[in-house]
Design an enzyme around this catalytic site. Structure first.
Site, PDB file in Angstrom:
ATOM      1  N   CYS A  77       0.830  -1.198   0.000  1.00 46.53           N
ATOM      2  CA  CYS A  77       0.000   0.000   0.000  1.00 46.53           C
ATOM      3  C   CYS A  77       0.867   1.251   0.000  1.00 46.53           C
ATOM      4  CB  CYS A  77      -0.909  -0.006   1.224  1.00 46.53           C
ATOM      5  SG  CYS A  77      -1.901   1.478   1.379  1.00 46.53           S
ATOM      6  N   CYS A 428     -10.924 -10.541  22.323  1.00 42.32           N
ATOM      7  CA  CYS A 428     -10.194  -9.789  21.295  1.00 42.32           C
ATOM      8  C   CYS A 428      -8.984  -9.105  21.926  1.00 42.32           C
ATOM      9  CB  CYS A 428     -11.111  -8.776  20.607  1.00 42.32           C
ATOM     10  SG  CYS A 428     -11.935  -7.681  21.741  1.00 42.32           S
TER      11      CYS A 428
END
Ligand code: SAH
Length: 470
Positions: A77, A428
């Site tokens: 990217c 998480c």
């Protein structure tokens, strides 16, 4: 004799990076201190410039490579290094997985001193790019300039649409192309930016809290449905009408088009009225045999195919036979509850966002599930409400999926007093999971764990743990 203070060393040469931190920074050691090396990868040997010096560690950036690690990968990217999004692009995916696996074990075994029966290998994500089903972009009247742009001394002013630069609430990195969400996500962002510029619409100024174009949220599902939510900062109805007409015609694939006027100081719109301009009020997502309706305010796991895998591990760990009463704590929109309902006698879901509970009820009904009950409220309060545990059947299995902060101590205590045979803990954040497991250790043994990679290219990792009553 007073020890003379060493001057702060501003450069360190030939530093060997040996590890990755939980935030994905390179870790090295120098004269007994930990040095966090931005963009460093284990195996690198580098010269660095020290950016800041704390009591126990230093932060540094690389100025020269003596040796590049073989674990490196070429970032794909153009925004890598400036954008806070995909921070691990410079590390091969197989190594990202190793790193996350180790991260979980470090947190649980080393910090939490939890003993684990069986460690299953981390579950990789089938997609490592374009896996997100939701992105929010911010409009900004003063965009962020990269050091390269500043060095080129081009005209340093202009608007931007993209992501906030890490640590800068008032600066937005203008994104040309993002690999997070499949196209036409990029075309929607660029099209709206172009249209707003042509029309002379104002871009949001965070300091003044003024400006029409504020944020856009793009959501999509694996069924090919798309939702666009345009958040505007001014009640300029004519301009809003033009924007909506543009979006409706330029993006005919939109299943659902909303706008919301937000004149508050922050970008959240959960408490505001959303106006459906075109199409349906929701998009549909499918997971196995289940279909879910996702409204503009509904929470949904952001990597749908991998969420199915996460839920499969959860269901397998729950070991259901059809006779069990299951509690699904932190149920969100009831996805896990619905996912296990066919294999349980009854499922009770609890969650504190009332609209999520409304979604959960709709989701259950939509899928013809008749054995779920959902309650809205803070878990610590709901579980401790006199009568809640007495009025409901005792759970055989508790599934718990708390936010990053983990479970409230009162919730952990209540789980210990309920003492149901099995707990499946979906987390998480391995650090808070380790903390909670250490307390649950009073009655529960961790039989097995399975880390799951939901967010490739980032340092985040999920972990599912199966606990059995001793
Ligand atoms: N299990 C769901 C959602 C998990 S995210 C899924 O897989 O989609 C964690 C959820 O916990 C969020 O929906 C959040 O709103 C909820 N939550 C956070 N703190 C809470 C609390 N104190 N009491 C109840 N729910 C809470």
């Amino acid at each position: 004799m007073a020890r003379s203070k060493k001057p702060v060393q501003t450069t360190i040469e030939h530093l060997a990076v040996t590890d990755l931190s939980s935030e994905g920074k390179g870790v090295a050691r120098h004269e007994g201190l930990v040095v966090f090396v931005q963009g460093g990868v284990p195996g690198d040997v580098v010269d660095v410039q020290v950016l800041s010096q704390k009591k126990n560690f230093q932060e540094a950036k690389i100025t020269y490579f003596h040796q590049k690690s073989t674990l490196r990968s070429e970032p794909y990217c153009q925004h890598f290094g400036h954008c806070g999004g995909c921070k691990l692009q410079h590390v091969q995916y197989s190594e990202q997985l190793q790193f996350k696996h180790k991260q979980v074990l470090d947190a649980l075994q080393r910090l939490g001193k939890v003993s684990i029966g069986e460690v299953e290998p981390i579950l990789p994500s089938a997609q490592t790019r374009f896996y997100r089903n939701k992105l929010q972009y911010s409009f900004c009247n003063k965009r962020w300039f990269t050091p390269e742009e500043i060095a080129q001394q081009t005209i340093l002013e202009g608007v931007g649409v993209g992501f906030h630069v890490p640590g800068r609430f008032d600066k937005v990195l203008d994104i040309e192309y993002c690999y997070h969400q499949i196209d036409p996500s990029n075309q929607v962002r660029l099209g709206l930016k172009q249209f707003a510029l042509e029309q002379g619409f104002s871009f949001y100024d965070v300091w003044l809290q003024r400006g029409l174009m504020r944020t856009i949220t793009i959501r999509n599902t694996t069924l090919g449905e798309w939702m666009l939510i345009v958040q505007v900062g001014e009640p300029e109805m004519e301009a809003i009408g033009q924007l909506m007409e543009y979006a409706k015609t330029a993006f005919p694939f939109l299943t659902s088009l909303f706008y919301v006027i937000n004149q508050k100081g922050n970008d959240t719109y959960d408490d505001l009225d959303m106006v459906l301009y075109h199409g349906r009020a929701y998009i549909r997502e499918q997971m196995e045999h289940l279909v879910f309706h996702i409204g503009p305010k509904s929470f949904f796991q952001t990597n749908s195919p991998q969420a199915v895998e996460l839920y499969r591990v959860t269901r397998e760990y729950a070991g259901l036979t059809g006779r069990e009463v299951v509690y699904d704590l932190y149920t969100g929109t009831g996805t896990i509850a619905c996912f296990v309902a066919h294999q349980a006698q009854q499922v009770i879901g609890v969650e504190y966002v009332p609209s999520a509970i409304e979604d959960a009820k709709v989701n259950a009904q939509l899928n013809g599930i008749g054995n779920t009950q959902f309650y809205a409220g803070d878990l610590a309060e709901v579980l401790l409400t006199p009568g809640f545990l007495a009025d409901h059947p005792r759970p055989d299995v508790i599934i718990t999926d708390p936010p990053r902060t983990g479970m409230h101590p009162l919730v952990v205590d209540t789980l210990l007093s309920i003492a149901c045979p099995r707990i499946v803990y979906v987390s998480c954040n391995p650090a808070t999971q380790a903390r909670d497991l250490a307390v649950l250790d009073a009655k529960y043994a961790v039989k097995k764990i399975r880390p799951v990679d939901m967010f490739p290219q980032t340092a985040h990792v999920e972990n599912v743990a199966l606990l059995e009553l001793r």
